[in-house]
Design a protein around this motif. Structure first.
Motif, PDB file in Angstrom:
ATOM      1  N   ASP A 114       0.868  -1.175   0.000  1.00 39.71           N
ATOM      2  CA  ASP A 114       0.000   0.000   0.000  1.00 39.71           C
ATOM      3  C   ASP A 114       0.912   1.235   0.000  1.00 39.71           C
ATOM      4  O   ASP A 114       1.795   1.339   0.842  1.00 39.71           O
ATOM      5  N   PRO A 115       0.705   2.160  -0.935  1.00 42.14           N
ATOM      6  CA  PRO A 115       1.588   3.324  -0.994  1.00 42.14           C
ATOM      7  C   PRO A 115       1.356   4.353   0.105  1.00 42.14           C
ATOM      8  O   PRO A 115       2.180   5.249   0.295  1.00 42.14           O
ATOM      9  N   THR A 116       0.258   4.238   0.861  1.00 42.77           N
ATOM     10  CA  THR A 116      -0.043   5.237   1.896  1.00 42.77           C
ATOM     11  C   THR A 116       0.064   4.705   3.314  1.00 42.77           C
ATOM     12  O   THR A 116      -0.005   5.491   4.260  1.00 42.77           O
TER      13      THR A 116
ATOM     14  N   ASP B   7       2.439  -0.466   6.608  1.00 44.16           N
ATOM     15  CA  ASP B   7       2.235  -1.806   7.144  1.00 44.16           C
ATOM     16  C   ASP B   7       1.225  -2.637   6.355  1.00 44.16           C
ATOM     17  O   ASP B   7       1.045  -3.817   6.637  1.00 44.16           O
ATOM     18  N   VAL B   8       0.565  -2.042   5.363  1.00 41.65           N
ATOM     19  CA  VAL B   8      -0.515  -2.728   4.652  1.00 41.65           C
ATOM     20  C   VAL B   8      -0.027  -3.346   3.336  1.00 41.65           C
ATOM     21  O   VAL B   8       0.742  -2.754   2.593  1.00 41.65           O
ATOM     22  N   ILE B   9      -0.547  -4.560   3.077  1.00 51.71           N
ATOM     23  CA  ILE B   9      -0.289  -5.316   1.855  1.00 51.71           C
ATOM     24  C   ILE B   9      -1.647  -5.647   1.245  1.00 51.71           C
ATOM     25  O   ILE B   9      -2.579  -6.044   1.951  1.00 51.71           O
ATOM     26  N   TRP B  10      -1.758  -5.511  -0.085  1.00 50.05           N
ATOM     27  CA  TRP B  10      -2.958  -5.895  -0.817  1.00 50.05           C
ATOM     28  C   TRP B  10      -2.646  -7.143  -1.618  1.00 50.05           C
ATOM     29  O   TRP B  10      -1.603  -7.220  -2.268  1.00 50.05           O
TER      30      TRP B  10
END
Length: 100
Positions: free
Chosen positions: A40-42, A45-48
């Motif tokens: 996630d570019p923003t 810690d997030v992965i899609w």
């Protein structure tokens, strides 16, 4: 065809390690048309994860593969949260051949 879009949140500072495990764990999955792991570019810690499978059964069978089970075991301590955002019914696109 069967598709999934998922959101995974890594433990703080562990996203790169988790994405590496996920990418290595997807090699050779029968019935997998597409499996994309993206940062996630923003949110650091997030992965899609966007998946396309020949069928829902092919996806379920993949969870029994040794490489996938190993990735789950290695990745679990690095995961802070998981969310299934959507199930989809892919109809076409780059690399996807629609069923007739």
């Amino acid at each position: 065809m069967y598709g999934l879009i998922g959101k995974m949140t890594a433990q703080p500072g562990k996203r790169s390690a988790l994405t590496e495990i996920l990418v290595k764990g997807i090699v050779g999955m029968p019935g997998c048309v597409s499996y994309v792991v993206a940062d996630d570019p923003t949110d650091a810690d997030v992965i899609w994860i966007t998946e396309v499978w020949e069928s829902k059964e092919a996806h379920a069978a993949s969870l029994q593969l040794p490489s996938v089970r190993d990735a789950i075991t290695k990745g679990r301590p690095l995961i802070a949260g998981m969310e299934r955002v959507a199930e989809t019914a892919p109809v076409g696109g780059s690399g996807i051949t629609p069923e007739k």
